[in-house]
Scaffold this active site. Structure first.
Site, PDB file in Angstrom:
ATOM      1  N   CYS A   1       0.751  -1.659  -0.160  1.00  0.00           N
ATOM      2  CA  CYS A   1      -0.081   0.243  -0.486  1.00  0.00           C
ATOM      3  C   CYS A   1       1.110   1.088   0.131  1.00  0.00           C
ATOM      4  O   CYS A   1       2.002   1.789   0.127  1.00  0.00           O
ATOM      5  CB  CYS A   1      -1.128  -0.094   0.958  1.00  0.00           C
TER       6      CYS A   1
ATOM      7  N   CYS B   1      -1.286   3.460  -7.068  1.00  0.00           N
ATOM      8  CA  CYS B   1      -2.373   2.667  -5.694  1.00  0.00           C
ATOM      9  C   CYS B   1      -2.300   1.259  -5.907  1.00  0.00           C
ATOM     10  O   CYS B   1      -3.180   1.679  -7.118  1.00  0.00           O
ATOM     11  CB  CYS B   1      -3.695   3.981  -5.386  1.00  0.00           C
TER      12      CYS B   1
END
Ligand code: DGL
Length: 260
Positions: A77, A185
């Site tokens: 992440c 992302c």
């Protein structure tokens, strides 16, 4: 008999299902490794939270990982890496591998046009990205994508709602020459095909997943933690856990891992 150090799992986590895109690449590169994946779906998205909130959430994930005796921790992440990686490295002896938007490889396309860096608001706001920009940011356009993670968490990878949102986010760049698009992302990787439809055919869409998988391999090798070949050629195992509704989330994660 105690299991060898190298048989301990690699822990990998994200705010939700996004990191499964990293797991897919890491498992392909390191098929003998055991993985344990945690999605903090109950608290997704991270990308609108403060650094402090993300650190606190991440620490809860770490406790889950320590219980599973992981040999390394992959922050699958970009947002959690920006907010919590230095803090985790300070408090844990484990090897920690984080992520950042793949601006460095994408900057090779700079002469063809703007490099759009799609990422969460938090990733783009924090100092890690600012420092990346100061090195590779010439011609780069930070592009926050509020709402995109929420749709992807719902399994909307190519839906009318997703295209409507992308249309709004990308409207300011219509008519701009785009050299490359960075998927900053891990969730966005699942919407790659839909995102590509908003740019001229052949526009490079770059993500950091394979680079992260290679980094995991490199770090494990360096520490003597890579799992050696097993006599019967057996593959490693993959375990999933979530803070969300396990009955729906875990089958969804398995489907994503299979590439469905
Ligand atoms: N998948 C994440 C990232 O790479 C986090 C998205 C979110 O929860 O906002 O940034």
């Amino acid at each position: 008999m105690a299991q060898p150090q190298s048989a301990r799992p690699i822990g990998m986590f994200d705010s939700g299902v996004g990191g499964v895109s990293v797991l897919r690449d890491a498992h392909a590169l390191l098929p003998r490794e055991n993985f344990t994946y945690f999605g903090d779906n109950a608290h997704a998205p991270y990308g609108t939270r403060t650094e402090k909130e993300i650190r606190a959430l991440t620490w809860r994930v770490v406790l889950h990982m320590l219980e599973r005796d992981v040999k390394a921790l992959v922050i699958a992440c970009n947002t959690a890496t920006s907010a919590a990686a230095p803090f985790l490295r300070k408090h844990l002896a484990l090897p920690i591998i984080g992520m950042e938007p793949a601006l460095k490889p994408a900057s090779a396309y700079r002469s063809y046009g703007a490099i759009l860096v799609l990422a969460t608001e938090t990733t783009l706001r924090l100092p890690k990205f600012q420092s990346l920009m100061s090195q590779y940011g010439e011609g780069a356009v930070p592009t926050p994508c509020p709402g995109l993670v929420e749709l992807i968490e719902q399994g909307e990878f190519d839906s009318p709602a997703l295209h409507e949102l992308l249309g709004k986010i990308l409207a300011p760049y219509r008519g701009t020459r785009v050299g490359a698009v960075v998927l900053g992302c891990t969730h966005y990787v699942f919407a790659r095909k839909a995102i590509a439809k908003h740019f001229p055919t052949g526009t490079p869409i770059v993500d950091g997943n394979q680079g992260t998988a290679r980094q995991v391999s490199h770090v494990l090798k360096e520490r003597g933690l890579l799992r050696p070949p097993l006599p019967n050629g057996q593959a490693g195992t993959i375990a999933f856990a979530t803070s969300g509704d396990a009955k729906t989330v875990i089958p969804f994660m398995r489907k994503l891992l299979r590439g469905e």
